[in-house]
Design an enzyme around this catalytic site. Sequence first.
Site, short mmCIF file in Angstrom:
data_model
loop_
_atom_site.label_atom_id
_atom_site.label_comp_id
_atom_site.label_asym_id
_atom_site.label_seq_id
_atom_site.Cartn_x
_atom_site.Cartn_y
_atom_site.Cartn_z
N GLY A 50 46.11 56.50 31.64
CA GLY A 50 45.52 57.54 30.81
C GLY A 50 46.30 58.82 30.94
CB CYS A 77 49.28 54.16 35.22
SG CYS A 77 50.22 55.66 35.02
CE1 TYR A 78 43.21 60.16 35.46
CE2 TYR A 78 41.71 58.29 35.23
CZ TYR A 78 41.92 59.65 35.45
OH TYR A 78 40.84 60.47 35.63
CG HIS A 171 52.26 51.41 32.14
ND1 HIS A 171 50.96 51.57 31.73
CD2 HIS A 171 52.69 52.63 32.52
CE1 HIS A 171 50.62 52.85 31.86
NE2 HIS A 171 51.66 53.51 32.33
N GLY A 227 41.72 41.59 -2.06
CA GLY A 227 42.78 40.60 -2.20
C GLY A 227 43.79 40.69 -1.07
CB VAL A 229 45.60 39.38 5.08
CG1 VAL A 229 46.12 40.62 5.76
CG2 VAL A 229 45.24 38.33 6.10
CG ASP A 230 43.21 43.50 7.28
OD1 ASP A 230 43.88 42.54 7.72
OD2 ASP A 230 43.54 44.69 7.41
CB SER A 231 39.00 42.76 2.30
OG SER A 231 39.93 42.40 1.31
NE ARG A 300 46.99 58.71 -0.94
CZ ARG A 300 48.27 58.96 -1.16
NH1 ARG A 300 48.64 60.02 -1.87
NH2 ARG A 300 49.21 58.15 -0.69
CE LYS A 382 47.56 43.18 8.22
NZ LYS A 382 46.65 44.00 7.39
CE LYS A 518 55.56 57.00 7.46
NZ LYS A 518 54.29 56.35 7.13
CD GLU A 524 52.60 53.05 -1.32
OE1 GLU A 524 53.10 53.13 -2.47
OE2 GLU A 524 52.21 51.98 -0.81
P1 XMP Z 1 53.11 56.10 3.76
O1 XMP Z 1 53.38 56.27 2.30
O2 XMP Z 1 52.14 57.13 4.27
O3 XMP Z 1 52.39 54.70 3.90
O4 XMP Z 1 54.37 56.03 4.56
C1 XMP Z 1 52.09 54.03 5.10
C2 XMP Z 1 51.24 52.82 4.76
O5 XMP Z 1 49.96 53.25 4.26
C3 XMP Z 1 49.75 52.79 2.94
N1 XMP Z 1 49.11 53.87 2.18
C4 XMP Z 1 47.83 53.88 1.76
N2 XMP Z 1 46.86 52.95 1.88
N3 XMP Z 1 45.38 54.36 0.69
C5 XMP Z 1 45.64 53.18 1.32
O6 XMP Z 1 44.76 52.33 1.38
C6 XMP Z 1 46.30 55.36 0.53
O7 XMP Z 1 46.04 56.41 -0.05
C7 XMP Z 1 47.59 55.09 1.10
N4 XMP Z 1 48.74 55.82 1.13
C8 XMP Z 1 49.66 55.04 1.81
C9 XMP Z 1 51.12 52.46 2.41
O8 XMP Z 1 51.07 51.48 1.37
C10 XMP Z 1 51.83 51.95 3.65
O9 XMP Z 1 51.51 50.60 3.93
#
Ligand code: XMP
Length: 526
Positions: A50, A77-78, A171, A227, A229-231, A300, A382, A518, A524
């Site tokens: 921690g 650790c902690y 660790h 549609g 995978v999680d849901s 959004r 995941k 990134k 996005e």
């Molecule tokens: P960014 O664009 O922030 O995306 O680098 C990282 C991951 O998050 C998803 N993403 C979203 N998912 N609502 C969502 O459900 C959103 O407004 C949203 N913006 C980004 C993106 O597709 C990527 O997997």
Amino acid sequence: TILVLDFGSQYSHLITRRLRELNVYSEMLPCTQKLSELSWEPKGIILSGGPYSVYWDDAPHVDPAVFDLDVPILGICYGLQEIAWHFGKNVLAGEKREYGHAFLKVERHSGKNTHVDALFNGLEDDMEVWMSHGDKLSNLPPSFVTIATTSNAPFAGMAHEDKPYYGIQFHPEVTHTPRGTQLLKNFAVDICKARQDWTMGKFVDQEIARIRALVGEKGQVIGAVSGGVDSTVAAKLMQEAIGDRFHAVLVDNGVLRLKEAQQVKETLTKHLGINLTVVDASERFLGLLKGVKDDPEKKRKIIGNTFIEVFQEEAKKIAAEAAGSSKAGEIEWLLQGTLYPDVIESISFKGPSATIKTHHNVGGLLAGMHLKLIEPLRELFKDEVRELGTNLGIPEELVWRHPFPGPGIAIRILGEVTPEQVRIAREADHIFIEEIKAAGLYRKISQAFAALLPVKAVGVMGDKRVHDQVIALRAVETSDFMTADWYPFDGQFLKKVSRRIVNEVEGVCRVVYDITSKPPGTIEME
Ligand code: XMP
């Protein structure tokens, strides 16, 4: 079950992870968990690392009952400092930080106390380990002996002389400690005698039983599916547990991928037998998006709020129908596909109780509808969800689908979202993904899509001069979506995709490839 008490280290969830890889079931709870409120008896307890110093006034401490349970304890650790603090209080000293690789020398006490050596059984005398800590021990607490040292930490490992209590400064849960999993196995399997019988099949049985008990004979559950995978996995699990008393709702917001709503409907109803309602709200969404040009956040918000409205209206309809039939009770529950990392992120041991983050899309629903949350995936990572999906017979294509944002291709159409722009972006995206799959690259790439840029460029097509739009392709590799690299396609591949898009998608005369990582880019475009 091994109980992991979390002090908030960035590595804590990996402890649970490694144990499950050993087929040992483990659960992580906040470090302040009261043992009297626990409904099961742990076979052993691990205290995580921690970011605190036990010296701080507000430093968290475990329920002292942990030490009355008579089960083995491992402090990491902690966690080691917490054990030392419990047994001696004054034995700690804040010293300079140590971070990175270290070489550990194991000290064995064979003959006298065999349990003392048990943690390092079968491991080499010299081990590479990963350190990340500020404080360290300056002295051993009473009744403890040293079981490992490094050049910088004379008490890198300690064990209690009589009880199965161990502390280590490094660790074992990170891959930078190559023999760490063996050490955790020594603790969980040999010392705690935890059974190695946890499998995904067992998880399914347990979870179905838990859902049935929770929801009862007549209770009903509603949940949104996308549609993804999680849901889908969460929905399939509900369907297995309570059949048609689970109501799945797919909101077609008009900015899904090409033919996606139909495909999801086909798979979920025909293939998986899920009780699904598809609400086509495309016109409503696109009507509201009309004229919104310069502010991506506005897109959004519109999509998020409208989603909640549409879902809520549909939920009311379904509830009214359910109330009319004598078979079932009221809809009391809302399904969420929350995964373990989301749970960890939102567990706070500073407040009076653990608070759980609600999903961005449907969080607002809870207040108005008085629904209770049901989260069957909340213990899974995941890749475990994917394994579970495969186990439940969900088609591979869906199990491995790239993530798709809630606001859909609206945030991939830069500028105004019109039906015509949606058509262009969808068709281009479809070609790009089709070619990625044909080239066998779909799983290697974490996320890929086509975006539509709000500019026009000149081209010649046939003998004609055209003035048309520009498609930008984006494909990234990432392990956590926090940082990402653009994917290095070969030139021939890009040439083929570009030729197909320009030829097949009316309104496009140029294709460019986004080579921004990134950070500084996001995945996005908006
Ligand atoms: P960014 O664009 O922030 O995306 O680098 C990282 C991951 O998050 C998803 N993403 C979203 N998912 N609502 C969502 O459900 C959103 O407004 C949203 N913006 C980004 C993106 O597709 C990527 O997997």
